[in-house]
Design a protein around this motif. Structure first.
Motif, PDB file in Angstrom:
ATOM      1  N   ILE A 248       1.108  -1.903   0.128  1.00 33.26           N
ATOM      2  CA  ILE A 248       0.602  -0.420  -0.060  1.00 33.26           C
ATOM      3  C   ILE A 248       0.793   1.017   0.208  1.00 33.26           C
ATOM      4  CG2 ILE A 248      -1.494   2.264   1.518  1.00 33.26           C
ATOM      5  CD1 ILE A 248      -3.188  -1.761   2.480  1.00 33.26           C
ATOM      6  N   SER A 266       2.685   0.332   3.411  1.00 34.00           N
ATOM      7  CA  SER A 266       2.573  -1.321   4.363  1.00 34.00           C
ATOM      8  C   SER A 266       4.232  -2.041   3.469  1.00 34.00           C
ATOM      9  CB  SER A 266       1.933  -2.455   3.720  1.00 34.00           C
ATOM     10  OG  SER A 266       1.591  -2.653   2.204  1.00 34.00           O
ATOM     11  N   ASP A 269       4.107  -5.358   4.152  1.00 29.96           N
ATOM     12  CA  ASP A 269       3.431  -6.024   5.745  1.00 29.96           C
ATOM     13  C   ASP A 269       2.925  -5.188   6.162  1.00 29.96           C
ATOM     14  OD1 ASP A 269       4.081  -7.524   8.190  1.00 29.96           O
ATOM     15  OD2 ASP A 269       6.316  -7.181   7.936  1.00 29.96           O
ATOM     16  N   ASN A 270       2.542  -4.722   7.480  1.00 33.74           N
ATOM     17  CA  ASN A 270       1.650  -4.425   8.482  1.00 33.74           C
ATOM     18  C   ASN A 270       2.026  -3.287   8.337  1.00 33.74           C
ATOM     19  OD1 ASN A 270       0.603  -5.865  10.059  1.00 33.74           O
ATOM     20  ND2 ASN A 270       2.422  -6.188  10.538  1.00 33.74           N
ATOM     21  N   PRO A 271       0.950  -2.032   7.220  1.00 27.86           N
ATOM     22  CA  PRO A 271       0.946  -0.716   6.744  1.00 27.86           C
ATOM     23  C   PRO A 271       1.103   0.692   8.418  1.00 27.86           C
ATOM     24  CG  PRO A 271      -1.018  -0.918   6.710  1.00 27.86           C
ATOM     25  CD  PRO A 271      -0.234  -2.941   7.526  1.00 27.86           C
ATOM     26  N   ILE A 292      -2.876  -2.826  12.189  1.00 22.95           N
ATOM     27  CA  ILE A 292      -2.967  -1.570  11.123  1.00 22.95           C
ATOM     28  C   ILE A 292      -2.552  -0.014  11.286  1.00 22.95           C
ATOM     29  CG2 ILE A 292      -4.775  -0.886   9.332  1.00 22.95           C
ATOM     30  CD1 ILE A 292      -5.610  -3.469   8.906  1.00 22.95           C
ATOM     31  N   THR A 294      -3.232   3.552   9.694  1.00 21.16           N
ATOM     32  CA  THR A 294      -3.676   4.807   8.404  1.00 21.16           C
ATOM     33  C   THR A 294      -4.051   5.212   8.886  1.00 21.16           C
ATOM     34  OG1 THR A 294      -4.214   4.091   5.836  1.00 21.16           O
ATOM     35  CG2 THR A 294      -5.539   3.152   8.095  1.00 21.16           C
ATOM     36  N   GLU A 295      -4.279   6.849   7.625  1.00 24.28           N
ATOM     37  CA  GLU A 295      -5.568   7.088   7.445  1.00 24.28           C
ATOM     38  C   GLU A 295      -5.503   8.675   8.552  1.00 24.28           C
ATOM     39  OE1 GLU A 295      -9.694   5.134   6.295  1.00 24.28           O
ATOM     40  OE2 GLU A 295      -9.063   6.104   8.944  1.00 24.28           O
ATOM     41  N   ASP A 310      -5.551  -0.384  14.668  1.00 28.58           N
ATOM     42  CA  ASP A 310      -5.829  -1.237  15.408  1.00 28.58           C
ATOM     43  C   ASP A 310      -5.556  -2.199  16.261  1.00 28.58           C
ATOM     44  OD1 ASP A 310      -4.984  -3.043  13.789  1.00 28.58           O
ATOM     45  OD2 ASP A 310      -6.240  -4.128  13.067  1.00 28.58           O
ATOM     46  N   GLY A 313      -6.728  -3.962  18.562  1.00 25.99           N
ATOM     47  CA  GLY A 313      -7.396  -4.663  18.344  1.00 25.99           C
ATOM     48  C   GLY A 313      -9.460  -4.687  18.248  1.00 25.99           C
ATOM     49  N   LYS A 314      -9.440  -2.681  18.233  1.00 32.28           N
ATOM     50  CA  LYS A 314     -10.378  -2.590  17.385  1.00 32.28           C
ATOM     51  C   LYS A 314      -9.718  -1.118  16.548  1.00 32.28           C
ATOM     52  CE  LYS A 314     -14.524  -5.183  18.451  1.00 32.28           C
ATOM     53  NZ  LYS A 314     -15.443  -5.337  19.173  1.00 32.28           N
ATOM     54  N   PRO A 315     -10.375  -1.194  15.693  1.00 42.96           N
ATOM     55  CA  PRO A 315      -9.748   0.651  14.808  1.00 42.96           C
ATOM     56  C   PRO A 315      -9.678   1.550  15.732  1.00 42.96           C
ATOM     57  CG  PRO A 315     -10.836  -0.223  13.616  1.00 42.96           C
ATOM     58  CD  PRO A 315     -11.526  -1.170  14.607  1.00 42.96           C
ATOM     59  N   ALA A 338     -12.980   5.539  13.031  1.00 41.71           N
ATOM     60  CA  ALA A 338     -11.305   5.957  11.750  1.00 41.71           C
ATOM     61  C   ALA A 338     -11.540   7.134  11.226  1.00 41.71           C
ATOM     62  CB  ALA A 338     -11.733   4.108  11.048  1.00 41.71           C
TER      63      ALA A 338
ATOM     64  N   ASP B 111     -13.948  -7.201   9.104  1.00 41.08           N
ATOM     65  CA  ASP B 111     -12.836  -7.025  10.212  1.00 41.08           C
ATOM     66  C   ASP B 111     -11.894  -8.147  10.776  1.00 41.08           C
ATOM     67  OD1 ASP B 111     -10.777  -4.574  11.047  1.00 41.08           O
ATOM     68  OD2 ASP B 111     -11.638  -4.889  13.026  1.00 41.08           O
ATOM     69  N   THR B 149     -14.118   1.908   6.567  1.00 41.50           N
ATOM     70  CA  THR B 149     -13.425   3.572   6.216  1.00 41.50           C
ATOM     71  C   THR B 149     -12.572   2.504   4.876  1.00 41.50           C
ATOM     72  OG1 THR B 149     -11.473   3.697   7.296  1.00 41.50           O
ATOM     73  CG2 THR B 149     -13.805   5.359   7.949  1.00 41.50           C
ATOM     74  N   GLU B 151      -9.412   3.477   3.478  1.00 42.68           N
ATOM     75  CA  GLU B 151      -8.280   3.219   3.801  1.00 42.68           C
ATOM     76  C   GLU B 151      -8.060   2.216   4.379  1.00 42.68           C
ATOM     77  OE1 GLU B 151      -5.390   4.127   1.820  1.00 42.68           O
ATOM     78  OE2 GLU B 151      -6.063   5.949   1.135  1.00 42.68           O
ATOM     79  N   TYR B 152      -8.727   2.397   5.845  1.00 43.14           N
ATOM     80  CA  TYR B 152      -8.567   0.981   7.346  1.00 43.14           C
ATOM     81  C   TYR B 152      -9.115  -0.465   5.935  1.00 43.14           C
ATOM     82  CZ  TYR B 152      -9.113  -1.495  10.840  1.00 43.14           C
ATOM     83  OH  TYR B 152      -9.231  -2.878  11.386  1.00 43.14           O
ATOM     84  N   LEU B 154      -8.338  -0.572   2.749  1.00 46.06           N
ATOM     85  CA  LEU B 154      -7.671  -1.082   2.034  1.00 46.06           C
ATOM     86  C   LEU B 154      -6.557  -2.221   2.975  1.00 46.06           C
ATOM     87  CD1 LEU B 154      -6.664  -0.428  -0.593  1.00 46.06           C
ATOM     88  CD2 LEU B 154      -5.808   1.780   0.096  1.00 46.06           C
ATOM     89  N   ALA B 155      -5.313  -1.551   3.907  1.00 51.20           N
ATOM     90  CA  ALA B 155      -5.253  -2.066   5.053  1.00 51.20           C
ATOM     91  C   ALA B 155      -5.437  -3.585   5.328  1.00 51.20           C
ATOM     92  CB  ALA B 155      -4.442  -1.693   5.976  1.00 51.20           C
ATOM     93  N   GLU B 158      -5.138  -6.036   2.130  1.00 49.61           N
ATOM     94  CA  GLU B 158      -3.627  -6.709   2.173  1.00 49.61           C
ATOM     95  C   GLU B 158      -3.175  -7.085   3.728  1.00 49.61           C
ATOM     96  OE1 GLU B 158       0.084  -4.175   0.603  1.00 49.61           O
ATOM     97  OE2 GLU B 158       0.080  -3.995   3.041  1.00 49.61           O
ATOM     98  N   ARG B 159      -4.494  -7.027   4.194  1.00 50.48           N
ATOM     99  CA  ARG B 159      -3.622  -8.415   5.311  1.00 50.48           C
ATOM    100  C   ARG B 159      -4.347  -9.597   5.287  1.00 50.48           C
ATOM    101  NH1 ARG B 159      -4.748  -5.939  11.307  1.00 50.48           N
ATOM    102  NH2 ARG B 159      -6.993  -6.493  10.785  1.00 50.48           N
ATOM    103  N   ARG B 162      -1.910 -11.176   2.997  1.00 51.64           N
ATOM    104  CA  ARG B 162      -0.812 -11.884   3.502  1.00 51.64           C
ATOM    105  C   ARG B 162      -1.478 -13.210   4.842  1.00 51.64           C
ATOM    106  NH1 ARG B 162       0.521  -6.893   5.811  1.00 51.64           N
ATOM    107  NH2 ARG B 162      -0.122  -7.435   7.950  1.00 51.64           N
TER     108      ARG B 162
END
Lengths: 436, 211
Positions: A248, A266, A269-271, A292, A294-295, A310, A313-315, A338, B111, B149, B151-152, B154-155, B158-159, B162
Motif C-alpha cells: 500500500i 505497507s 507488511d503491516n502498514p 494496521i 493508517t489514515e 487497530d 484490537g479494533k480500529p 476511524a 474485520d 473506512t 483506507e482502513y 485497503l489495509a 492487504e492483511r 498476507r
C-alpha cells in the motif's frame, strides 16, 4: 419567411437555454432540519433586467447557502409582504413585523453578453446598510458570485469568514458495461459546476487538497497497485509521489505548510505512517506496530498527526507528534472510530464511528472529550470540514447509491446532494486557498 | 470433369491417411490388429502384442502407420507367407495440462483476516499446486466489504492477502511465487448493501499469472 427563420432561431436559443439549465441540474439538493438559534433573514428575489429568463436565481442560491450553514433561517418567498429591489424601497417596519433581523435586496442586470449583480444587506433593527456591492459577472461566474455574496453576508452578520464560494473534490464510480469506471471531480461547494479531472478504469481514492488548494494528492490503481499521485488542478499535470515500495501507498495528507505529505506505506507488511518531505523525498517513519496504522491527518498547527490503528484490537484513533514520539490513544468508546480529521481551529476532530453495525459521522470535542453523533445514516463515511469549520461534508447511501451530504457542525441542518448517475464517494472540502 | 475426379481421389487419399492428420481426435480405437488376408498363418507372431490402443496426444500430428506392407513369398510345395514384423503400437500419451485449482476465492469474516476453517481446503489445494509447479505465479487480491473506512479497508484487504500468503508458504509454496495487491472495498463483486453482498465482497482472489 424572414419571420419564420427568426422564430426558429429564437426557439433554438430557448432550447439551448433549457438544455443548459438541465445540465446544471444534474444534482438535486435537499435541505432539512431546523437551526437551533437561527438568525432570521429575508433574501428578496433579485429583480431581473434582461431578455428571456434570468440565467441564475441569485436569491435562491444565497438562501440555500445561508440555510445549509445551520446559522440562518431564511424566510420563504411566500411569506414576503413586499419585494423591494433597492435600499431606498425598504420599509423597515414591515420587516420588523415579520420578525426579520436582516434583509437582502438586489438586481441581476444584463449588459450585452455580460451581467451585473447588485446587492445590498440591511440590519432591520438599526435600519442601516451593512454591505452592498455591484459585481460584474460572466455567465459562468454567476453561481460562484452568488456564493461570494453569501460569504459577505455570512461574515458581516456572524463575524466569521464564509466558505460558500469554495470547492469540493469527490470520486464517482459509474458502471460501464460490467466494469466500474472511476473519476475524480471538482465542484462548487453546493455540488454545481462539477468538472472531471481524472478518469480511470481502475480505482481512485483518498483525494486530499494541498493547503493552497492548487493541487490534489490521491491514490490511483492505474499501475495496478495503489500509488500516490499529486496533480495540479489548473494544468492537470501529475507526478507519482512514491513508487519504490510494494504494497500500500495510500492515505495522503498534506502538512499545513504544504511541504510534506503524511501517508501510509505497507511495503508488503503491516502498514505504518510515514512523512515524506516533498522537496527531497526523504521519509520519516512515525509508527511501527504489528497492527494496521493508517489514515493520518495533521493538526492545523502541524505539531500532531492523528491516525487510525487497530493495535488495541479494533480500529481506534491515536495521536503522535509529527516529529515522532509517544503515541497516545484518543478514543476509547465504541467499536470503530476511524478516518479522523481536525477542524480548522483544532478544537474538534470529525470521524467515522461504527457502533452496532451502523457507521455514522461523529465529532469529538478535544477540550471536553464530548463526542456527538451528527448523522443518522448506516454507511456514512469520509467526513471533511468546510474551511471555516462550520459544516461537514461526507458520503452516505441513498437508495443503494452513494451520495454526498453535508451537516452543520451543531448537527441541526442536513443537506443531500443527489447526482443523476453513478455513485459518489469521498468528498473533501477544499481549503480557502486561491479563489477562482 | 477430370478435375473433379482428381479432386475426389485426392480427397480419398486424404481421408484414408487422414485419421492421423486430424489426430487431435481422441480416438482410442485403432487397436490395429494385423490381420492376415490369407488362410494359413505359418509364422507365429513374433512379438507379443502390446495391449493398448493408440493414444493421441493433443496438438501433434501423429500419423499411425501400418508399416510393412509386405508381400508373400511363394515356393512350389508349400505356400508360405511372411507377415513381416508386427508393427509396433505407438503410444501417444494424452496429457491434459495441470491447471490450478478451480475454486479461486476464499471468504472472510467482518474485520477479520484469519483464514476460516471452511476455507482451509481450498487454500491447501492452491498450496499443493504452487509447490508442485514452482514456475506458477499468483497474485493474491485482497478485498473488503464497504463497511468502515476506505483506507482502513485497503489495509484490511492487504492483511487478508498476507494471511493467505503465509498459509500458502507454510504449506509448501515459495514466497517468490506470490504477489499481493489489496483493493480494499474498491472492487466489490456484489453492489448491494446487505449481509449477503458483504459476505461475498470480503475475500481474497487467487489470480494465476499468464493465464
Amino acid at each position: 419567411m424572414y419571420n419564420k427563420q427568426y422564430l426558429n432561431f429564437l426557439s433554438g436559443l430557448i432550447l439551448l437555454f433549457l438544455s443548459h439549465s438541465l445540465m446544471a441540474n444534474v444534482i438535486t439538493i435537499e435541505i432539512t432540519g431546523t437551526p437551533f438559534n437561527p438568525i432570521k433573514i429575508a433574501v428578496v428575489p433579485f429583480q431581473w433586467q434582461g431578455q428571456n429568463l434570468p440565467p441564475a436565481e441569485i436569491a435562491s442560491i444565497i438562501t440555500s447557502d445561508l440555510y445549509r450553514s445551520g446559522r440562518f433561517n431564511p424566510i420563504k418567498e411566500t411569506e414576503l409582504t413586499s419585494k423591494p429591489v433597492k435600499g431606498s424601497e425598504i420599509v423597515f417596519a414591515d420587516w420588523e413585523k415579520l420578525d426579520v433581523d436582516y434583509v437582502v435586496v438586489g438586481q441581476l442586470n444584463q449588459r450585452n453578453s455580460k451581467y451585473e449583480i447588485r446587492f445590498e444587506l440591511f440590519d432591520v433593527f438599526r435600519g442601516e446598510q451593512l454591505s452592498g456591492y455591484n459585481i460584474p459577472s460572466r455567465t459562468k461566474q454567476l453561481r460562484n458570485n452568488a456564493h461570494v455574496i453569501s460569504d459577505i453576508i455570512y461574515e458581516k452578520i456572524t463575524g466569521q469568514k464564509g466558505d460558500f464560494a469554495t470547492q469540493v473534490a469527490y470520486v464517482t464510480a459509474i458502471k460501464k458495461q460490467k466494469q466500474l469506471q472511476y473519476s475524480l471531480h471538482i465542484a462548487d461547494s453546493d455540488g454545481y459546476n462539477a468538472q472531471q479531472i481524472v478518469i480511470s478504469d481502475e480505482p481512485l481514492l483518498s483525494p486530499a487538497w494541498s493547503p493552497d488548494a492548487s493541487k490534489i494528492a490521491y491514490v490511483s490503481y492505474e499501475d495496478h497497485r495503489p500509488l500516490v499521485y499529486i496533480q495540479e488542478t489548473a494544468t492537470g499535470k501529475k507526478k507519482k509521489v512514491i513508487s519504490f515500495f510494494k504494497g500500500i501507498n495510500g492515505a495522503p495528507a498534506w502538512s499545513p505548510d504544504g511541504k510534506k505529505l503524511a501517508l501510509t506505506l505497507s511495503q508488503g507488511d503491516n502498514p505504518d505512517i510515514y512523512i515524506i518531505d516533498l522537496a527531497n523525498n526523504s521519509r520519516t517513519r512515525l509508527t511501527k506496530s504489528f497492527a494496521i496504522d493508517t489514515e493520518p491527518a495533521w493538526s492545523p498547527d502541524g505539531r500532531f498527526i492523528i491516525f487510525t490503528s487497530d493495535r488495541g484490537g479494533k480500529p481506534q484513533l491515536y495521536r503522535v507528534p509529527s516529529i515522532g514520539g509517544r503515541i497516545q490513544r484518543l478514543t476509547f468508546d465504541g467499536e470503530y472510530n476511524a478516518r479522523a480529521s481536525y477542524s480548522p481551529n483544532g478544537q474538534n476532530i470529525v470521524m467515522v464511528r461504527g457502533e452496532g453495525g451502523k457507521f455514522q459521522i461523529a465529532v469529538l470535542d478535544l477540550g471536553t472529550g464530548f463526542l456527538r453523533i451528527l448523522t443518522p445514516g448506516n454507511l456514512d463515511e469520509s467526513p471533511s470540514f468546510s474551511p471555516n469549520g462550520n459544516m461537514i461534508i461526507y458520503a452516505t447511501e441513498n437508495q443503494g447509491k452513494g451520495i454526498l451530504a453535508a451537516v452543520s457542525l451543531d448537527g441541526s441542518v442536513h443537506q443531500r446532494l443527489k447526482l443523476q448517475q453513478g455513485s459518489v464517494r469521498e468528498p473533501v472540502w477544499a481549503p480557502y486557498g486561491r479563489s477562482r | 470433369m477430370n478435375q473433379i475426379k482428381l479432386l475426389s481421389t485426392g480427397l480419398c487419399v486424404l481421408v484414408l491417411s487422414g485419421c492421423g492428420l486430424f489426430g487431435e481426435k481422441v480416438e482410442e480405437t485403432d487397436i490395429t490388429e494385423e490381420t492376415t488376408q490369407t488362410q494359413q498363418q505359418t509364422t507365429p507372431s513374433q512379438e507379443t502384442t502390446q495391449p493398448t490402443g493408440q493414444q493421441v496426444q493433443p496438438q501433434t500430428n501423429n500419423v499411425t502407420t501400418n508399416n510393412n506392407g509386405n508381400t508373400g513369398q511363394q515356393s512350389n510345395n508349400a505356400v508360405t507367407q511372411g507377415l513381416g514384423n508386427r508393427p509396433n503400437t505407438q503410444l501417444n500419451e494424452i496429457k491434459e495440462p495441470i491447471t490450478p485449482p478451480t475454486e479461486r476465492t476464499i471468504y472472510f469474516d467482518f474485520d477479520k483476516s484469519l483464514v476460516r476453517s471452511d476455507m482451509q481446503n481450498i487454500l491447501a489445494k492452491h498450496a499443493l499446486y504452487l509447490s508442485e509447479n514452482p514456475r506458477a505465479t499468483i497474485v493474491l487480491e485482497g478485498h473488503a466489504d464497504e463497511r468502515g473506512t476506505r483506507e482502513y479497508n485497503l489495509a484490511l484487504g492487504e492483511r487478508r492477502a498476507r494471511a493467505v500468503k503465509q498459509v500458502l508458504i507454510l504449506q509448501g509454496a515459495y514466497a517468490d511465487q506470490i504477489e499481493m495487491v489489496s483493493y480494499g472495498e474498491e472492487k466489490p463483486v456484489s453492489l448491494s448493501h446487505d449481509d449477503e453482498s458483504w459476505a461475498l465482497n470480503r475475500r481474497v482472489e487467487f489470480v494465476y499469472q499468464g493465464q
